[in-house]
Design an enzyme around this catalytic site. Structure first.
Site, short mmCIF file in Angstrom:
data_model
loop_
_atom_site.label_atom_id
_atom_site.label_comp_id
_atom_site.label_asym_id
_atom_site.label_seq_id
_atom_site.Cartn_x
_atom_site.Cartn_y
_atom_site.Cartn_z
N LYS A 31 2.26 -3.37 7.25
CA LYS A 31 2.56 -3.53 5.82
C LYS A 31 4.00 -3.10 5.53
CE LYS A 31 0.25 -4.66 2.86
NZ LYS A 31 -0.05 -6.01 2.30
N TYR A 33 -1.89 -0.67 10.87
CA TYR A 33 -2.00 -1.31 9.56
C TYR A 33 -0.79 -0.97 8.69
CZ TYR A 33 -3.29 -1.74 4.62
OH TYR A 33 -3.27 -2.01 3.27
N THR A 48 0.82 -1.22 0.00
CA THR A 48 0.00 0.00 0.00
C THR A 48 0.85 1.26 0.00
OG1 THR A 48 -1.49 1.26 1.43
CG2 THR A 48 -0.11 -0.32 2.52
N ASP A 49 0.25 2.36 -0.45
CA ASP A 49 0.94 3.67 -0.39
C ASP A 49 1.01 4.18 1.06
OD1 ASP A 49 -1.75 4.31 -0.03
OD2 ASP A 49 -1.80 5.88 -1.56
N GLU A 50 0.22 3.56 1.95
CA GLU A 50 0.15 4.09 3.32
C GLU A 50 1.47 3.94 4.07
OE1 GLU A 50 -3.52 3.27 5.36
OE2 GLU A 50 -4.59 3.00 3.47
P1 NAD Z 1 -9.26 -7.63 2.00
O1 NAD Z 1 -9.26 -7.38 3.46
O2 NAD Z 1 -10.51 -7.37 1.22
O3 NAD Z 1 -8.86 -9.15 1.70
C1 NAD Z 1 -7.82 -9.80 2.36
C2 NAD Z 1 -7.98 -11.30 2.13
O4 NAD Z 1 -6.89 -11.96 2.80
C3 NAD Z 1 -9.27 -11.88 2.71
O5 NAD Z 1 -9.87 -12.75 1.77
C4 NAD Z 1 -8.80 -12.65 3.94
O6 NAD Z 1 -9.60 -13.79 4.23
C5 NAD Z 1 -7.40 -13.06 3.52
N1 NAD Z 1 -6.51 -13.30 4.66
C6 NAD Z 1 -6.35 -12.53 5.77
N2 NAD Z 1 -5.43 -13.08 6.59
C7 NAD Z 1 -5.00 -14.21 5.99
C8 NAD Z 1 -4.05 -15.20 6.32
N3 NAD Z 1 -3.36 -15.14 7.47
N4 NAD Z 1 -3.83 -16.22 5.47
C9 NAD Z 1 -4.52 -16.32 4.31
N5 NAD Z 1 -5.46 -15.41 3.95
C10 NAD Z 1 -5.69 -14.36 4.77
O7 NAD Z 1 -8.05 -6.79 1.43
P2 NAD Z 1 -7.87 -6.12 0.01
O8 NAD Z 1 -8.43 -4.75 0.05
O9 NAD Z 1 -8.32 -7.04 -1.04
O10 NAD Z 1 -6.29 -5.97 -0.02
C11 NAD Z 1 -5.46 -6.98 -0.61
C12 NAD Z 1 -4.03 -6.55 -0.48
O11 NAD Z 1 -3.82 -5.32 -1.15
C13 NAD Z 1 -3.58 -6.32 0.97
O12 NAD Z 1 -2.26 -6.78 1.12
C14 NAD Z 1 -3.65 -4.81 1.13
O13 NAD Z 1 -2.71 -4.39 2.09
C15 NAD Z 1 -3.27 -4.36 -0.26
N6 NAD Z 1 -3.80 -3.07 -0.67
C16 NAD Z 1 -5.13 -2.78 -0.54
C17 NAD Z 1 -5.60 -1.56 -0.98
C18 NAD Z 1 -7.06 -1.20 -0.90
O14 NAD Z 1 -7.43 -0.06 -1.19
N7 NAD Z 1 -7.96 -2.12 -0.56
C19 NAD Z 1 -4.73 -0.62 -1.55
C20 NAD Z 1 -3.37 -0.96 -1.67
C21 NAD Z 1 -2.92 -2.19 -1.23
P1 TYD Z 2 -10.83 3.63 4.10
O1 TYD Z 2 -11.77 3.23 3.00
O2 TYD Z 2 -10.98 3.00 5.44
O3 TYD Z 2 -9.36 3.47 3.54
P2 TYD Z 2 -7.93 3.98 4.17
O4 TYD Z 2 -8.14 4.35 5.58
O5 TYD Z 2 -7.09 2.76 4.00
O6 TYD Z 2 -7.51 5.13 3.32
O7 TYD Z 2 -10.96 5.19 4.30
C1 TYD Z 2 -10.77 6.09 3.23
C2 TYD Z 2 -10.87 7.48 3.80
O8 TYD Z 2 -12.22 7.69 4.23
C3 TYD Z 2 -10.00 7.68 5.03
O9 TYD Z 2 -9.50 9.01 5.01
C4 TYD Z 2 -10.97 7.50 6.19
C5 TYD Z 2 -12.28 8.01 5.63
N1 TYD Z 2 -13.49 7.37 6.16
C6 TYD Z 2 -14.56 8.16 6.59
O10 TYD Z 2 -14.51 9.40 6.55
N2 TYD Z 2 -15.68 7.54 7.06
C7 TYD Z 2 -15.79 6.19 7.14
O11 TYD Z 2 -16.82 5.67 7.61
C8 TYD Z 2 -14.68 5.38 6.68
C9 TYD Z 2 -14.75 3.88 6.74
C10 TYD Z 2 -13.56 6.02 6.19
#
Ligand code: NAD
Ligand code: TYD
Length: 359
Positions: free
Chosen positions: A163, A159, A133-135
């Site tokens: 990461k 989180y 992630t960019d975070e």
């Molecule tokens: P998500 O929470 O929707 O899915 C995560 C999946 O991993 C779930 O299916 C869960 O069951 C599985 N999981 C969790 N712990 C596990 C373990 N110990 N062993 C096997 N499986 C396990 O997450 P996502 O949004 O799909 O994110 C996927 C990846 O991309 C993550 O690594 C996240 O950090 C990264 N990412 C997400 C975003 C975003 O905006 N969602 C952005 C950048 C990077």
């Molecule tokens: P989120 O979707 O949780 O992603 P991340 O925290 O990983 O960026 O949140 C996106 C942005 O929205 C973040 O600045 C937090 C804000 N947010 C709200 O304002 N209200 C909400 O109920 C949630 C879940 C997030």
């Protein structure tokens, strides 16, 4: 040939698996623990497809990962499994350390042993791609340039710190042991199969349910938003042509304040699914207590992946968000399963248990 995808029942992972199988005939072994975020309902189109092998397992179970690699002999392991929700990491960080740090470590150990024993040609072709992630870069001031791959890591939440820890381990396994790794650091995704705990799906769902749309603090926090299928395309491209040991920032060039994102959602919904009382969904916007340690701004400089690998997002925020709203409107059963918790018994109700290994 075969690839292993971890976390393939999650938001990004399910999109990745579906897109992969739409584009390739190569088998995907999908390894997922099925935490609350894992939903086999998102994969219903490929459950039963012989090219999709689902294994319920924890990436932290090193013996099981080793056995799985020995049995399926993947040419690549793509690590998407993680605990991913910042608010949950604040409420309970332990699971984040367990999966994101320790789990990635154990997966790397299993991968290193497997890779080390491969014949030379397979060893040279093998890849471990870590999705991050960019975070990890922390928070930007309004006038600061977007995150480049050279930015310092300054994670602020449990989180992002977990990461960051996993990214460092992946890097070290390349530097120390020569494991052929690739890392992607992506901005906020949105799109189909997005669990309604995150801002965009939560607000679509709450809007349609007549509930408040909760905006943390002043709503002026900025995120870069990328349509999930563009992220999946970037992962495929990095897997195909990324330089070993490199990291690639992936973003949509779409910086938006949270309040603007939610107002955009409301405007689309007002048009395509007007409220029965004729008023705007915008009236449901409610400002709530801010998230502790809330990062103010993320922005991605995606020049490197664009120049080196020719990847560009196909969607603008406007086209991607319109598709996303449409998907949620067209898939009320998926939303109902997730919000009612019924998806947790999905395996029993919808599938022959023989399709799910290790369940
Ligand atoms: P998500 O929470 O929707 O899915 C995560 C999946 O991993 C779930 O299916 C869960 O069951 C599985 N999981 C969790 N712990 C596990 C373990 N110990 N062993 C096997 N499986 C396990 O997450 P996502 O949004 O799909 O994110 C996927 C990846 O991309 C993550 O690594 C996240 O950090 C990264 N990412 C997400 C975003 C975003 O905006 N969602 C952005 C950048 C990077
Ligand atoms: P989120 O979707 O949780 O992603 P991340 O925290 O990983 O960026 O949140 C996106 C942005 O929205 C973040 O600045 C937090 C804000 N947010 C709200 O304002 N209200 C909400 O109920 C949630 C879940 C997030």
């Amino acid at each position: 040939m075969t690839i292993v995808v971890t976390g393939g029942a999650g938001f990004i992972g399910s999109n990745f698996v579906l897109d992969w199988l739409a584009l390739h005939d190569e088998t995907v072994v999908n390894v997922d623990k099925l935490t609350y975020a894992g939903n086999l309902g998102s994969l219903s189109a490929v459950m039963g497809d012989p090219r999709h092998i689902f294994v319920k397992a924890d990436i932290g179970d090193q013996p099981q990962m080793a056995a799985l690699f020995a049995a399926h002999r993947p040419r690549a392991i793509l690590n998407l499994a993680a605990e991913s929700h910042v608010d949950r990491s604040i409420a309970g960080p332990a699971a984040f350390i367990e999966t994101n740090v320790v789990g990635t470590f154990r997966l790397l150990e299993a991968a290193r042993a497997y890779w080390g024993d491969l014949p030379l040609d397979e060893k040279a072709a093998f890849r471990f791609l870590h999705v991050s992630t960019d975070e990890v870069y922390g928070s930007l001031e309004p006038a600061e340039p977007a995150f480049a791959e050279t930015n310092r890591y300054m994670p602020n939440s449990p989180y992002s710190a977990s990461k960051a820890g996993s990214d460092h381990l992946v890097r070290a396994y390349h530097h120390t042991y020569g494991v052929p790794v690739l890392t992607t650091n992506c901005s906020n995704n949105y799109g189909p199969n997005h669990f309604p705990e995150k801002l965009i799906p939560l607000c679509i769902h709450n809007a349609l349910s007549g509930k408040p749309l909760p905006i943390y603090g002043d709503g002026q926090q900025i995120r870069d938003w990328l349509y999930v299928k563009d992220h999946c395309a970037a992962i495929r491209r990095v897997l195909e042509a990324g330089r070993l040991g490199e990291t690639y920032n992936v973003g949509g060039w779409n910086e938006r304040a949270n309040l603007d994102v939610v107002r955009t959602l409301c405007a689309i919904l007002d048009e395509v699914r007007p409220r029965s009382d004729g008023r705007s969904y915008g009236e449901q916007i409610t400002f709530v207590k801010d998230r502790p340690g809330h990062d103010r701004r993320y922005a991605i400089d995606a020049t490197k992946i664009q120049q080196e690998l020719g990847w560009m997002p196909a969607e603008t925020f406007e086209t991607g968000i319109a598709k996303t709203v449409r998907w949620f409107l067209d898939n009320p059963a998926w939303v109902e399963e997730v919000t009612s918790g019924a998806y947790r018994t999905w395996i029993d109700r919808h599938y022959d248990r023989s399709l799910v290994h290790g369940a």
